[in-house]
Scaffold this active site. Structure first.
Site, mmCIF file in Angstrom:
data_model
loop_
_atom_site.group_PDB
_atom_site.id
_atom_site.type_symbol
_atom_site.label_atom_id
_atom_site.label_comp_id
_atom_site.label_asym_id
_atom_site.label_seq_id
_atom_site.Cartn_x
_atom_site.Cartn_y
_atom_site.Cartn_z
ATOM 1 C CG ASN A 101 -2.142 -1.231 0.808
ATOM 2 O OD1 ASN A 101 -2.049 -1.600 0.294
ATOM 3 N ND2 ASN A 101 -2.963 -1.702 2.093
ATOM 4 C CB VAL A 102 1.129 4.413 -2.241
ATOM 5 C CG1 VAL A 102 1.734 2.854 -3.061
ATOM 6 C CG2 VAL A 102 -0.605 4.128 -2.889
ATOM 7 C CG ASP A 103 -2.782 3.301 3.173
ATOM 8 O OD1 ASP A 103 -1.884 2.427 3.965
ATOM 9 O OD2 ASP A 103 -3.117 2.291 2.587
ATOM 10 C CG HIS A 118 3.986 -1.798 -4.648
ATOM 11 N ND1 HIS A 118 2.328 -1.884 -4.540
ATOM 12 C CD2 HIS A 118 4.897 -1.998 -5.398
ATOM 13 C CE1 HIS A 118 2.908 -3.594 -5.200
ATOM 14 N NE2 HIS A 118 4.559 -4.099 -5.879
ATOM 15 C CB CYS A 130 17.681 17.082 -9.848
ATOM 16 S SG CYS A 130 17.742 18.628 -9.763
ATOM 17 C CB CYS A 152 15.634 21.952 -14.455
ATOM 18 S SG CYS A 152 16.662 22.338 -12.507
ATOM 19 C CG ASN A 215 -8.987 -11.719 -0.400
ATOM 20 O OD1 ASN A 215 -9.847 -11.784 -0.652
ATOM 21 N ND2 ASN A 215 -7.764 -10.646 -1.014
ATOM 22 C CB ALA A 233 -8.040 -6.496 6.600
HETATM 23 P P1 NAD Z 1 -5.622 -5.160 -5.979
HETATM 24 O O1 NAD Z 1 -6.717 -4.090 -5.645
HETATM 25 O O2 NAD Z 1 -5.177 -6.069 -6.293
HETATM 26 O O3 NAD Z 1 -6.463 -6.236 -4.492
HETATM 27 C C1 NAD Z 1 -6.729 -5.940 -3.735
HETATM 28 C C2 NAD Z 1 -7.492 -7.435 -2.733
HETATM 29 O O4 NAD Z 1 -8.438 -7.130 -1.507
HETATM 30 C C3 NAD Z 1 -8.497 -8.730 -3.133
HETATM 31 O O5 NAD Z 1 -7.639 -9.774 -3.666
HETATM 32 C C4 NAD Z 1 -9.695 -8.135 -2.820
HETATM 33 O O6 NAD Z 1 -10.313 -9.052 -2.471
HETATM 34 C C5 NAD Z 1 -9.239 -8.025 -1.194
HETATM 35 N N1 NAD Z 1 -10.467 -7.407 -0.067
HETATM 36 C C6 NAD Z 1 -10.718 -6.045 -0.988
HETATM 37 N N2 NAD Z 1 -11.882 -5.970 0.034
HETATM 38 C C7 NAD Z 1 -10.869 -6.394 1.791
HETATM 39 C C8 NAD Z 1 -11.325 -6.172 2.908
HETATM 40 N N3 NAD Z 1 -12.290 -5.995 3.734
HETATM 41 N N4 NAD Z 1 -10.337 -6.551 4.037
HETATM 42 C C9 NAD Z 1 -9.850 -7.772 3.205
HETATM 43 N N5 NAD Z 1 -9.482 -7.982 1.969
HETATM 44 C C10 NAD Z 1 -10.110 -7.221 1.188
HETATM 45 O O7 NAD Z 1 -4.586 -4.965 -3.992
HETATM 46 P P2 NAD Z 1 -3.384 -5.696 -4.181
HETATM 47 O O8 NAD Z 1 -3.118 -6.849 -4.372
HETATM 48 O O9 NAD Z 1 -2.216 -4.114 -3.229
HETATM 49 O O10 NAD Z 1 -2.360 -5.009 -5.986
HETATM 50 C C11 NAD Z 1 -3.025 -3.444 -6.432
HETATM 51 C C12 NAD Z 1 -1.708 -2.170 -6.183
HETATM 52 O O11 NAD Z 1 -2.726 -1.421 -5.763
HETATM 53 C C13 NAD Z 1 -1.205 -3.005 -5.033
HETATM 54 O O12 NAD Z 1 0.102 -2.857 -5.906
HETATM 55 C C14 NAD Z 1 -0.624 -0.653 -4.406
HETATM 56 O O13 NAD Z 1 0.490 -0.442 -4.462
HETATM 57 C C15 NAD Z 1 -1.948 -1.020 -5.360
HETATM 58 N N6 NAD Z 1 -3.305 -0.017 -4.398
HETATM 59 C C16 NAD Z 1 -2.309 0.041 -3.106
HETATM 60 C C17 NAD Z 1 -4.233 1.291 -2.497
HETATM 61 C C18 NAD Z 1 -3.801 1.600 -1.058
HETATM 62 O O14 NAD Z 1 -2.334 1.716 -0.712
HETATM 63 N N7 NAD Z 1 -4.454 1.289 0.080
HETATM 64 C C19 NAD Z 1 -4.906 1.381 -2.865
HETATM 65 C C20 NAD Z 1 -5.199 0.615 -4.287
HETATM 66 C C21 NAD Z 1 -4.020 -0.177 -4.907
#
Ligand code: NAD
Length: 244
Positions: A101-103, A118, A130, A152, A215, A233
């Site tokens: 996650n990027v948050d 990420h 730069c 720049c 999941n 989660a």
């Molecule tokens: P993904 O979007 O591909 O998959 C999300 C997964 O979470 C799915 O398998 C889904 O079934 C599951 N899910 C949905 N709700 C849930 C819950 N309440 N509890 C548990 N699981 C749940 O996400 P990914 O596998 O992280 O890959 C996507 C890319 O997108 C990553 O590289 C990530 O960096 C980026 N991303 C990050 C964020 C963030 O920072 N919060 C948000 C969106 C996408």
């Protein structure tokens, strides 16, 4: 199944948690698929999350990230983030959190040393490294969509890893170490479709760890798991970690 997973957790000297977008879904941050709804549904993810897409239409991509950044700033850690942070506090040195996650919700919940594969959506960096010494400060960029360097003309971009880019090598090394050294890997809220992060569960399993997936839906790496806990989660993690 949850009782077995709790027994494995009790025994494990090192626990590695790999989280994905589903970890933050109940904090109101959409998963990547959900984030492409509404206004953005006509765009392909590669247009919004790649260097080529950014160069082709910097204003569009900057605006999309600005909207996502607002969402991240407004969000709060959910019960799942808090349960992991409380476990880490009760057991110093035993838990490593690796996130895609990027948050910053794991950090705000209290896991300051979260390994971020990420990047960080709230950080700005230059599109092109730069060339000046010292480098121009991204904080000094002229406001704009996107902001640009007064000296720049370099553009600012969000500090995330885009499609086709390398992961930060230090973070990836640390994540791989944590995966092969743990005795239990907990995989939460990831589809298992994005590599190399998706390979960490298999690496942990091959090194002898139990793998537990949390999941509500099937993922591409369910085959690596010794146990799959079907639930969200914010509901499963507090139950799984309660009192441990
Ligand atoms: P993904 O979007 O591909 O998959 C999300 C997964 O979470 C799915 O398998 C889904 O079934 C599951 N899910 C949905 N709700 C849930 C819950 N309440 N509890 C548990 N699981 C749940 O996400 P990914 O596998 O992280 O890959 C996507 C890319 O997108 C990553 O590289 C990530 O960096 C980026 N991303 C990050 C964020 C963030 O920072 N919060 C948000 C969106 C996408």
């Amino acid at each position: 199944m949850i009782d077995t997973a709790r027994e494995w957790l009790t025994e494990a000297r090192h626990v590695c948690v790999l989280t994905g977008a589903g970890m933050s879904a109940e904090s109101g941050i959409p998963t990547f698929r959900d984030a492409l709804t509404g206004l953005w549904s006509r765009f392909d993810p590669a247009q919004l999350a790649s260097e080529d897409g950014f160069r082709a239409n910097p204003a569009l991509v900057w605006d999309w990230y600005a909207q996502r950044r607002d969402g991240v700033r407004r969000a709060q850690p959910n019960a799942g983030h808090l349960a992991l942070a409380a476990f880490a506090k009760r057991h110093p040195g035993r838990l490593t959190v690796v996130t895609q996650n990027v948050d910053d919700l794991h950090q705000r919940a209290g896991v300051a040393d979260t390994i971020r594969l990420h990047g960080d959506i709230l950080e700005d960096r230059w599109l092109t490294p730069c060339p000046k010494r010292p480098a121009c400060d991204p904080g000094s960029a002229d406001p704009g969509t996107p902001p640009s360097c007064t000296a720049c003309g370099n553009l600012l971009r969000p500090g995330v890893v885009w499609f086709g880019e390398m992961l930060p090598p230090q973070a990836l090394d640390a994540a791989e170490q944590a995966a092969v050294q743990c005795e239990l890997m907990l995989v939460v809220g990831t589809s298992g479709a994005v590599w190399p992060a998706a390979g960490l569960a298999g690496a942990a399993r091959r090194a002898g760890a139990f793998v537990v997936i949390v999941n509500p839906h099937p993922s591409e790496i369910d085959g690596e798991a010794h146990a799959v806990l079907r639930g969200s989660a914010a509901t499963v993690l507090p139950e799984l970690l309660r009192g441990l």
